[in-house]
Design a protein around this motif. Structure first.
Motif, PDB file in Angstrom:
ATOM      1  N   ILE A 156      37.912  37.475  38.128  1.00 56.37           N
ATOM      2  CA  ILE A 156      38.567  38.193  37.023  1.00 56.37           C
ATOM      3  C   ILE A 156      40.042  37.823  36.966  1.00 56.37           C
ATOM      4  CG2 ILE A 156      39.233  40.473  36.165  1.00 56.37           C
ATOM      5  CD1 ILE A 156      36.650  41.557  37.406  1.00 56.37           C
ATOM      6  N   ARG A 157      40.673  37.768  38.123  1.00 55.66           N
ATOM      7  CA  ARG A 157      42.104  37.453  38.157  1.00 55.66           C
ATOM      8  C   ARG A 157      42.378  36.071  37.594  1.00 55.66           C
ATOM      9  NH1 ARG A 157      46.079  37.496  43.431  1.00 55.66           N
ATOM     10  NH2 ARG A 157      44.711  35.815  44.101  1.00 55.66           N
ATOM     11  N   GLN A 158      41.483  35.130  37.832  1.00 54.43           N
ATOM     12  CA  GLN A 158      41.658  33.780  37.301  1.00 54.43           C
ATOM     13  C   GLN A 158      41.408  33.722  35.797  1.00 54.43           C
ATOM     14  OE1 GLN A 158      42.816  31.140  38.993  1.00 54.43           O
ATOM     15  NE2 GLN A 158      43.031  32.456  40.791  1.00 54.43           N
ATOM     16  N   ALA A 159      40.614  34.678  35.291  1.00 53.22           N
ATOM     17  CA  ALA A 159      40.210  34.616  33.885  1.00 53.22           C
ATOM     18  C   ALA A 159      41.125  35.385  32.947  1.00 53.22           C
ATOM     19  CB  ALA A 159      38.784  35.149  33.739  1.00 53.22           C
ATOM     20  N   ILE A 160      41.811  36.409  33.453  1.00 56.01           N
ATOM     21  CA  ILE A 160      42.524  37.298  32.532  1.00 56.01           C
ATOM     22  C   ILE A 160      43.716  37.943  33.213  1.00 56.01           C
ATOM     23  CG2 ILE A 160      41.334  39.476  32.999  1.00 56.01           C
ATOM     24  CD1 ILE A 160      40.831  39.491  29.883  1.00 56.01           C
ATOM     25  N   CYS A 161      44.760  38.190  32.445  1.00 52.65           N
ATOM     26  CA  CYS A 161      45.992  38.775  33.006  1.00 52.65           C
ATOM     27  C   CYS A 161      46.055  40.271  32.738  1.00 52.65           C
ATOM     28  CB  CYS A 161      47.223  38.083  32.430  1.00 52.65           C
ATOM     29  SG  CYS A 161      47.531  36.477  33.134  1.00 52.65           S
ATOM     30  N   LEU A 162      45.145  41.013  33.307  1.00 53.26           N
ATOM     31  CA  LEU A 162      45.169  42.471  33.252  1.00 53.26           C
ATOM     32  C   LEU A 162      45.114  42.994  34.683  1.00 53.26           C
ATOM     33  CD1 LEU A 162      42.588  43.395  30.430  1.00 53.26           C
ATOM     34  CD2 LEU A 162      45.081  43.508  30.289  1.00 53.26           C
ATOM     35  N   PRO A 163      45.724  44.151  34.944  1.00 53.51           N
ATOM     36  CA  PRO A 163      45.536  44.774  36.259  1.00 53.51           C
ATOM     37  C   PRO A 163      44.045  44.994  36.503  1.00 53.51           C
ATOM     38  CG  PRO A 163      47.265  45.887  35.030  1.00 53.51           C
ATOM     39  CD  PRO A 163      46.606  44.950  34.069  1.00 53.51           C
ATOM     40  N   ILE A 164      43.610  44.823  37.739  1.00 49.52           N
ATOM     41  CA  ILE A 164      42.191  44.940  38.075  1.00 49.52           C
ATOM     42  C   ILE A 164      41.929  46.252  38.800  1.00 49.52           C
ATOM     43  CG2 ILE A 164      40.259  43.896  39.320  1.00 49.52           C
ATOM     44  CD1 ILE A 164      41.702  41.211  39.069  1.00 49.52           C
ATOM     45  N   LEU A 165      40.875  46.926  38.382  1.00 48.33           N
ATOM     46  CA  LEU A 165      40.413  48.166  39.001  1.00 48.33           C
ATOM     47  C   LEU A 165      39.069  47.898  39.669  1.00 48.33           C
ATOM     48  CD1 LEU A 165      39.961  51.296  39.374  1.00 48.33           C
ATOM     49  CD2 LEU A 165      39.143  51.316  37.013  1.00 48.33           C
ATOM     50  N   THR A 166      38.945  48.254  40.945  1.00 47.29           N
ATOM     51  CA  THR A 166      37.671  48.115  41.654  1.00 47.29           C
ATOM     52  C   THR A 166      37.248  49.455  42.222  1.00 47.29           C
ATOM     53  OG1 THR A 166      38.062  45.803  42.248  1.00 47.29           O
ATOM     54  CG2 THR A 166      36.458  47.002  43.562  1.00 47.29           C
ATOM     55  N   GLN A 167      36.006  49.833  41.904  1.00 49.15           N
ATOM     56  CA  GLN A 167      35.406  51.046  42.437  1.00 49.15           C
ATOM     57  C   GLN A 167      34.270  50.646  43.384  1.00 49.15           C
ATOM     58  OE1 GLN A 167      35.104  54.419  39.427  1.00 49.15           O
ATOM     59  NE2 GLN A 167      34.934  52.657  38.063  1.00 49.15           N
ATOM     60  N   LEU A 168      34.358  51.106  44.617  1.00 56.26           N
ATOM     61  CA  LEU A 168      33.334  50.811  45.620  1.00 56.26           C
ATOM     62  C   LEU A 168      32.381  51.995  45.718  1.00 56.26           C
ATOM     63  CD1 LEU A 168      35.555  49.172  48.380  1.00 56.26           C
ATOM     64  CD2 LEU A 168      34.211  48.035  46.591  1.00 56.26           C
ATOM     65  N   TYR A 169      31.127  51.726  45.426  1.00 53.97           N
ATOM     66  CA  TYR A 169      30.118  52.789  45.385  1.00 53.97           C
ATOM     67  C   TYR A 169      29.557  53.043  46.780  1.00 53.97           C
ATOM     68  CZ  TYR A 169      26.173  55.554  43.705  1.00 53.97           C
ATOM     69  OH  TYR A 169      25.275  56.569  43.475  1.00 53.97           O
ATOM     70  N   VAL A 170      29.730  54.254  47.257  1.00 55.52           N
ATOM     71  CA  VAL A 170      29.237  54.650  48.576  1.00 55.52           C
ATOM     72  C   VAL A 170      27.810  55.160  48.419  1.00 55.52           C
ATOM     73  CG1 VAL A 170      29.576  56.169  50.544  1.00 55.52           C
ATOM     74  CG2 VAL A 170      31.567  55.242  49.319  1.00 55.52           C
ATOM     75  N   SER A 171      26.856  54.399  48.942  1.00 53.45           N
ATOM     76  CA  SER A 171      25.451  54.790  48.805  1.00 53.45           C
ATOM     77  C   SER A 171      25.112  56.001  49.655  1.00 53.45           C
ATOM     78  CB  SER A 171      24.542  53.620  49.199  1.00 53.45           C
ATOM     79  OG  SER A 171      24.791  52.503  48.372  1.00 53.45           O
ATOM     80  N   HIS A 172      25.650  56.006  50.873  1.00 51.59           N
ATOM     81  CA  HIS A 172      25.323  57.108  51.787  1.00 51.59           C
ATOM     82  C   HIS A 172      26.345  57.148  52.907  1.00 51.59           C
ATOM     83  CE1 HIS A 172      23.090  59.984  54.109  1.00 51.59           C
ATOM     84  NE2 HIS A 172      22.885  59.144  55.108  1.00 51.59           N
ATOM     85  N   HIS A 173      26.912  58.322  53.136  1.00 57.17           N
ATOM     86  CA  HIS A 173      27.819  58.487  54.265  1.00 57.17           C
ATOM     87  C   HIS A 173      26.988  58.709  55.525  1.00 57.17           C
ATOM     88  CE1 HIS A 173      31.268  59.600  56.661  1.00 57.17           C
ATOM     89  NE2 HIS A 173      30.676  60.733  56.988  1.00 57.17           N
TER      90      HIS A 173
END
Length: 329
Positions: A218-235
């Motif tokens: 994404i960073r190579q393709a576009i100049c927007l700040p990137i948001l990443t959400q990591l999905y926790v399946s199970h604690h």
């Protein structure tokens, strides 16, 4: 509240975990009673957000994902939409966070991309949701949970018809960077940029190596700040190593994940799914006072005088993360 746009491409920022997940664990039937509880017992939400504020999280996400007319119809709350919006913002403001994000999720209406009437009807859903907040004070909209690019496009078009408030946008993807519809993340972020989103975001349960690879593309393709959400399946406190099925099994996994994602160009971080405030606290502790890494591989310059050795910084960071987790578990 500070203008969040002034922080784009600068400070690392963490978003609060899904508040509804925590309330479900306390016994609230969110799908049936979430909106009613927000109106009649706002203190339930206030207490939950107070715990989030203890983590030091910079961005609180309002409990407003269902405020499109179609979704409110299912819970017979459509006539109280304005009251819901105002109550949610009031609860947020009482916590005095650095930034308030108003989440809006997919409206859930059937969508025929070949039908102008269908497209207009869907766009209108998000237009009307945005209008609920035209007299409220907050930092940005957060379009979240989208699984088809056409749905996201309708949301952006509808909101941009009535609001110039910044929009953070996110789609759900797998380890290959594909939406459930089979479309690619790069096609999705191109639509985000074209239709007025200020960030390019994605949520994934994939291992951190895949998340970083996707963020780098994404960073190579576009100049927007990137948001990443990591999905926790199970604690899982008994799990000791990441697995493809559950890579984020413990809050401490967020430390290395935050570092790797920052190196990949991500600025906004969030733990979702079964994440607890401890996960959010770990992300905050791991990125506190750090700058986003820009496309050139540099960061925003800070005063480096009297900086301790790197080894000392690493030790302090680990201690800070451990303390944050212990305070929230």
């Amino acid at each position: 509240m500070a203008d969040i746009q002034l922080r784009f491409h600068k400070d690392m920022l963490v978003l609060s975990e899904p508040i509804m997940t925590g309330l479900e664990k306390l016994g609230l039937n969110v799908a049936r009673d979430g909106e009613l509880t927000l109106l009649l017992e706002p203190e339930v939400f206030e207490e939950a957000y107070k715990l989030d504020m203890l983590t030091g999280v910079q961005c609180l996400i309002a409990p407003t994902a269902t405020l499109t007319p179609a979704r409110l119809t299912h819970t017979n709350m459509r006539e109280r939409a304005q009251e819901l919006a105002h109550t949610a913002i009031r609860i947020m403001q009482a916590q005095k966070p650095q930034h308030i994000l108003v989440e809006i999720g997919p409206c859930g209406l059937p969508l025929d991309a070949s039908s102008k009437a269908s497209l207009n009807e869907n766009c209108d859903q998000y237009k009307r949701a945005a209008l609920l907040f035209e007299n409220e004070t907050f930092d940005a909209f957060f379009l979240n949970g989208f699984t088809r690019i056409t749905d996201l496009k309708c949301a952006l078009i509808g909101m941009r018809k009535v609001s110039d408030t910044p929009i953070l946008a996110s789609v759900n993807i797998d380890a290959q960077g594909l939406l459930p519809s089979g479309e690619t993340i790069l096609d999705a972020v191109a639509v985000m940029a074209e239709y007025g989103a200020q960030t390019a975001g994605f949520q994934t349960s994939a291992p951190i190596s895949d998340a970083c690879r996707i963020a780098s593309s994404i960073r190579q393709a576009i100049c927007l700040p990137i948001l990443t959400q990591l999905y926790v399946s199970h604690h899982n406190e008994d799990q000791t190593v990441p697995t493809p099925e559950n890579p984020y099994y413990d809050a401490e996994t967020m430390v290395d994940a935050a570092d790797a994602l920052r190196e990949s160009g991500v600025q906004f971080l969030r733990a979702t799914g079964e994440a607890t405030p401890a996960y959010t606290g770990a992300l905050v502790a791991a990125t506190d006072d750090l700058d986003a890494i820009l496309l050139s591989g540099t960061t925003v310059t800070r005063n480096a005088e009297n900086m301790p050795p790197v080894e000392d910084i690493a030790t302090q960071l680990r201690e800070k993360v451990a303390k944050a987790i212990n305070n929230l578990t």
